[in-house]
Design an enzyme around this catalytic site. Sequence first.
Site, PDB file in Angstrom:
ATOM      1  N   LYS A 126       0.899  -1.269   0.093  1.00  0.00           N
ATOM      2  CA  LYS A 126       0.120  -0.064  -0.075  1.00  0.00           C
ATOM      3  C   LYS A 126       0.803   1.138   0.116  1.00  0.00           C
ATOM      4  O   LYS A 126       0.655   2.236  -0.850  1.00  0.00           O
ATOM      5  CB  LYS A 126      -0.880   0.028   1.141  1.00  0.00           C
ATOM      6  N   ASN A 127       1.655   1.099   1.096  1.00  0.00           N
ATOM      7  CA  ASN A 127       2.516   2.595   1.046  1.00  0.00           C
ATOM      8  C   ASN A 127       3.613   2.801   0.250  1.00  0.00           C
ATOM      9  O   ASN A 127       4.051   3.826   0.056  1.00  0.00           O
ATOM     10  CB  ASN A 127       3.195   2.532   2.551  1.00  0.00           C
ATOM     11  N   CYS A 139      -5.056  12.324  12.971  1.00  0.00           N
ATOM     12  CA  CYS A 139      -5.752  11.121  13.021  1.00  0.00           C
ATOM     13  C   CYS A 139      -5.413  10.312  14.228  1.00  0.00           C
ATOM     14  O   CYS A 139      -4.897  10.731  15.276  1.00  0.00           O
ATOM     15  CB  CYS A 139      -5.121  10.386  11.874  1.00  0.00           C
ATOM     16  N   ARG A 169       0.186  14.185  13.741  1.00  0.00           N
ATOM     17  CA  ARG A 169       0.867  14.037  12.299  1.00  0.00           C
ATOM     18  C   ARG A 169       0.864  15.127  11.286  1.00  0.00           C
ATOM     19  O   ARG A 169      -0.042  15.479  10.226  1.00  0.00           O
ATOM     20  CB  ARG A 169       0.073  12.857  11.558  1.00  0.00           C
ATOM     21  N   ASP A 216       4.585   0.335  12.229  1.00  0.00           N
ATOM     22  CA  ASP A 216       3.321  -0.175  11.709  1.00  0.00           C
ATOM     23  C   ASP A 216       3.115  -1.876  12.127  1.00  0.00           C
ATOM     24  O   ASP A 216       2.415  -2.395  11.674  1.00  0.00           O
ATOM     25  CB  ASP A 216       3.493  -0.335  10.035  1.00  0.00           C
ATOM     26  N   ARG A 229      -8.728  -0.440   4.374  1.00  0.00           N
ATOM     27  CA  ARG A 229      -7.629   0.420   3.784  1.00  0.00           C
ATOM     28  C   ARG A 229      -6.245  -0.317   3.350  1.00  0.00           C
ATOM     29  O   ARG A 229      -5.764   0.293   2.681  1.00  0.00           O
ATOM     30  CB  ARG A 229      -7.588   1.443   4.852  1.00  0.00           C
TER      31      ARG A 229
END
Length: 417
Positions: free
Chosen positions: A22-23, A116, A121, A304, A396
């Site tokens: 994803k990233n 978030c 952030r 993560d 997500r």
Amino acid sequence: MDKIIVEGGRSLEGEVKISGAKNAALPILISSLLTDGWNTYTNVPDLRDIQSTKDLLLHLGARIETDKDTVQIDAGGVGNHEAPYDLVRKMRASILVLGPLVARLKKARVSLPGGCAIGARPINLHLKGLARLGASIELKHGYVEATADRLKGEEIYMDISTVTGTENLMMAAVLAKGTTVLSNAACEPEVVTLADVLIRMGAKIKGAGTSVITIEGVSNLKPVSVKIIPDRIEAGTFMVSAALTKGNVTILDCEPDHLEAVIHKLRLSGAEVSVKDKSIQVKGANEIVSVDIKTLPYPGFPTDMQAQFMVLMSIASGFSMISETIFENRFIHVSELKRMGADIKISGNTAMITGVPMLSGAPVMASDLRASASLILAGLAAKGTTEISRVYHLDRGYEEIERKFSQLGAAIRRVKA
Ligand code: EPU
């Protein structure tokens, strides 16, 4: 809202194939803004954040074709320079359009992402860097407005190593006049793979993967065909699931070099980890040993993976400490894990975990992407049924997570709202 139901207590066995990262995919799809003509991306995961990125690029005027895991993007017709609040609030990484839009269209108006669940952030370093490159920046009505005739190369020191900050500035600097030096740049594999893509477009970039990246601006870039690298956090999540359920799982199509810290800590916890080319086999030990963790920028232990590792430590044989140094509020999963019987105390940015013999299934609530993954892991290891709500967070960032865990023998299902 959908729920995921997990019946715990089964050892996971078998093989699981890792999806594209994803990233890595998010900035790479966005880098299409720097070119005219069709870019082709393969191994793109089917995720909500990818859909949000496509929605944003379509809104800006790009053309997009999707066929299974192949996405083609032509940003030649992009004329709109505004990323509106409704699209940015769904995905903070939308801020990545700022650098490419200013570089290409000479102006951008991007909604400020806001905080978030895991922390405030801020994006101050993205903005400071862009200002150093000569953009004039104003914050108005919740939007960043940036304009620049042509960005000019500069030396930029980033106070904190920031992944998307480095990516944003790299994408701005590739079309700037002159040479940009990014110091204290992030070294994450996602930054390196973006640099590789930009180099293939014709950019002149040296040093990606180190803390100093040098970018010599060019006047234009050409479209590319690229394959997205494997998701190291998805791979790490499945690795922990094998250790946690005392199972035997082979993770296929992954990049072991990107997972050194996770492999190291898993081995210390007693798991047997064998690495072969693009696969990693994890055999869980009967007794899980407590191991301390401190999250750090790459190549340190990834934030993560912190929540997932905490689940493992919650059923280890001793006492461990997990320090979170990247985000200020990334222990939201702790209260849910405690409801499942974990013994965890928090002091500042450190969680102190005393292993318990067994977790017990409970209804729990997901709060962010990685916390959601940790609750699934907890459910897999727990006795009884765990019901996880608010699973849209999971969608997500994890492709077909129930199918992949089912394939390994887990009793897991989604109940549609
Ligand atoms: N920071 C600032 N100012 C800035 C930018 C960052 O103070 O201008 C601070 C942040 O508040 C944080 C630290 O710097 O304390 C590092 O944040 P970073 O900017 O590196 O995070 P990010 O780029 O917003 C990416 C990933 C995250 C991952 C972090 C850290 C993407 C799209 N997101 O976020 O992924 O946790 O790097 O590795 O690449 C996830 O996938 O679940 C996720 C949250």
